[in-house]
Motif scaffolding. Structure first.
Motif, PDB file in Angstrom:
ATOM      1  N   LYS A   1       0.896  -1.027   0.119  1.00 17.36           N
ATOM      2  CA  LYS A   1      -0.073  -0.063  -0.029  1.00 17.36           C
ATOM      3  C   LYS A   1       0.817   1.386  -0.150  1.00 17.36           C
ATOM      4  N   VAL A   2       1.936   1.200   0.920  1.00 17.11           N
ATOM      5  CA  VAL A   2       2.820   2.502   0.847  1.00 17.11           C
ATOM      6  C   VAL A   2       3.423   2.598  -0.503  1.00 17.11           C
ATOM      7  N   ARG A   3       3.986   1.659  -1.174  1.00 15.67           N
ATOM      8  CA  ARG A   3       4.457   1.699  -2.632  1.00 15.67           C
ATOM      9  C   ARG A   3       3.510   2.289  -3.418  1.00 15.67           C
ATOM     10  N   GLU A   4       2.250   1.866  -3.225  1.00 19.36           N
ATOM     11  CA  GLU A   4       1.163   2.101  -4.037  1.00 19.36           C
ATOM     12  C   GLU A   4       1.069   3.837  -4.113  1.00 19.36           C
ATOM     13  N   ASN A   5       0.822   4.109  -2.801  1.00 23.10           N
ATOM     14  CA  ASN A   5       0.494   5.504  -2.608  1.00 23.10           C
ATOM     15  C   ASN A   5       1.761   6.538  -2.995  1.00 23.10           C
ATOM     16  N   ILE A   6       2.849   5.908  -2.941  1.00 25.96           N
ATOM     17  CA  ILE A   6       4.167   6.795  -3.356  1.00 25.96           C
ATOM     18  C   ILE A   6       4.051   6.785  -4.962  1.00 25.96           C
ATOM     19  N   HIS A   7       3.783   5.618  -5.623  1.00 25.50           N
ATOM     20  CA  HIS A   7       3.824   5.595  -7.135  1.00 25.50           C
ATOM     21  C   HIS A   7       2.636   6.475  -7.562  1.00 25.50           C
ATOM     22  N   PHE A   8       1.298   6.602  -6.843  1.00 26.69           N
ATOM     23  CA  PHE A   8       0.440   7.223  -7.310  1.00 26.69           C
ATOM     24  C   PHE A   8       0.878   8.922  -7.261  1.00 26.69           C
TER      25      PHE A   8
END
Lengths: 367, 367
Positions: free
Chosen positions: A20-27
């Motif tokens: 989830k953290v990586r998705e939030n960063i990517h977004f």
């Protein structure tokens, strides 16, 4: 996450979902790329070298921190372009001078005394001038161009000072009641900054903004050059309340043992208090909220939010949960319960480490 | 304190006046001796081995802590009679078993399940039954003797369990508006405890109470056997507000650099925020108070409270001080300003170390 890992959690533990953290960063990184703005995330939220590296995987090379110590910590992990987003602390000038010799360092300034002090150092510095677009915490008010011009004129005496641009933290988006209101405040800030830049006729100055509610809600950035959000990597109950995120984007939860159940007043008591969650709170439906309650999921760590369940009181180590009568059976002393913090930055700061769903621990900078 | 020491304070630093702390300890120890009650101070306030030793100098041999980890930390410094004043955390039974093999360990219990769990361990334990005299956080209500009797009867099946007595934390004294009210709540608690003991007809059970407002105000203790206050060694703005202490008894202050001055709204901004002071607050004259402001004194560290000066807002690292217009001249960016925290236990927990007036540092237990 597996059941052995859950069994090994014996006291309040901050659990982090790396995906989830990586998705939030990517977004956010992707949105910044699309909008052609510099993405300079605020690292005070996580304070961790390992999580910092997840940003490198998204090609982030410029970061924001909130203290000289935090700059030093991240420099040791190879970061070489850092803005310290805090008004100049005159008592740390020697440390700032030292760091500026090592990396490309940005300092925030809100008065002429700071320009004189920084100009007298023997290293080049990037200067950002702090503009108050409504938070009224500190900074030069956006409608006081005279004060800004004075600072700009003074800085010309110091050739080592490079005036990068104007920064604002539209932190008053945090008091927004809806996502629309947060966007409106964010846009208003940007308008003020552009008006000010135009008025002083310095089109080369960059405009940098940083607040998670605004940066999360805006579909594309325009009329700015840089964003500095921090909290968006974790989100929390407050961001959910404002409308900055969906529940499934929240990437940290404090796992707390239940220590008592009081059906006579529909309350459950957890081992998890002010020294774990912080006393940050907001009022929802006339009731104080110090945290939300999620279901335990031995696979994903935690699942859905349990509607109607709230942390309503905190003392040093205890938390008291208000639970709907019909749900009291779900909670037993000895069980673990995931709590979504109100302000994840403060909870992370208190906990000093993260347990990932795969069982590995992530450390934070020492305090 | 000397001016070099002050000059070396470059960031928020928790300063401690050892003489005042020792006086506060002596005052309470002496009162306990005079009243012939056991003094079992709560060490969660300071969390420090060195400060713990100052209690030994006053012949204190029995202590209270708030977690299994904290018990372990103090055991390593030779403390061998410790009560963990927190409802039993079932997930830490193996750790509790281990500690009970090393020292005389007391555990708080508020339900039958805890008696069964502790009774099944292979070491003797001292059990204190938690009674709710009005705080309504957890515990058995004082007017539910049936539940208490059930616990006592159950415990008789387990010969290794020694039922020491009844404990209460009359923490609702913290919501008292005056010292008289705090004393009244404290006395009411003691009456409830005595009524309960008489009703169940177990005169050998000890009665233990623990709250700083009550313990500070009562001139002599009567009808109790043990006191467990913690905060009284430091005191703070909240205790001053309740009337538990005089300003000159407060023994810790957070020294913060001033980073901005805003005469246009009579505000001063300090480097010192929620991660230093905690977000604990109270309302005074319709205004939120996150800390009080004292004058700097290069000799004594800090002096008188500056009337009318209050910390009215906190963000992660910033604090905003409201200052009377006529006093704005006293505050300049770069200066240090001593802030009296609202809740010293939480501030100490965040800061993790103390700077003494003689320049030596005191460490706290690691987190």
């Amino acid at each position: 996450m597996n059941s052995t890992l859950l069994e090994n959690i014996i006291k309040p533990t901050l659990v982090l979902d790396e995906n989830k953290v990586r998705e939030n960063i990517h977004f956010m990184a992707e949105k910044a790329r699309r909008s052609n703005v510099i993405f300079r995330p605020h690292f005070k939220t996580h304070q961790s070298r390992e999580i910092g590296r997840w940003f490198r995987d998204e090609d982030v090379r410029q970061i924001t921190v909130s203290s000289v110590d935090m700059a030093e910590y991240f420099i040791k992990d190879g970061w070489d372009n850092i803005t310290i987003a805090f008004p100049l602390n005159f008592r740390q000038l020697p440390q700032i001078n030292e760091l500026a010799q090592m990396i490309n360092l940005g300092i925030l300034v809100e008065n002429i005394e700071a320009i004189h002090a920084l100009g007298s150092l023997d290293t080049p510095l990037n200067i950002w001038i702090k503009i108050d677009t409504g938070l009224h915490r500190t900074d030069i008010e956006w409608n006081s161009p005279r004060k800004l011009k004075e600072i700009l004129d003074t800085s010309e005496k110091y050739p080592k000072l490079n005036i990068n641009g104007l920064v604002t933290h539209a932190g008053h988006t945090y008091s927004a009641k809806t996502a629309e209101e947060a966007v409106q405040i964010h846009n208003q800030s940007i308008k003020y900054m552009n008006d000010l830049r135009q008025f002083i006729n310095k089109p080369h100055l960059l405009i940098s903004v940083g607040d998670t509610p605004g940066c999360s809600q805006i579909p594309e950035f325009s009329a700015i050059d840089e964003i500095r959000p921090g909290n968006f990597i974790f989100f929390d109950a407050e961001q959910l309340e404002i409308g900055s995120c969906k529940p499934e984007q929240i990437s940290v939860a404090l796992f707390c043992p239940i220590v008592a159940s009081h059906p006579e007043r529909n309350e459950v008591v957890i081992y998890g208090g002010a020294v774990h969650l912080s006393k940050e709170m907001y009022i929802h439906s006339d009731q104080p909220c110090y945290g939300l309650v999620a279901s335990l999921d031995s696979n994903k760590g935690w699942g859905e939010l349990l509607q109607g369940c709230t942390v309503t009181r905190l003392s040093q180590e205890h938390g008291v949960l208000s639970i709907p009568k019909t749900m009291m059976d779900l909670f037993h002393p000895g069980d673990l319960i995931p709590i979504i913090p109100v302000h994840s930055c403060l909870t992370a700061h208190l906990m000093r480490r993260y347990l990932c769903l795969d069982g590995h621990m992530i450390d934070m900078m020492p305090i």
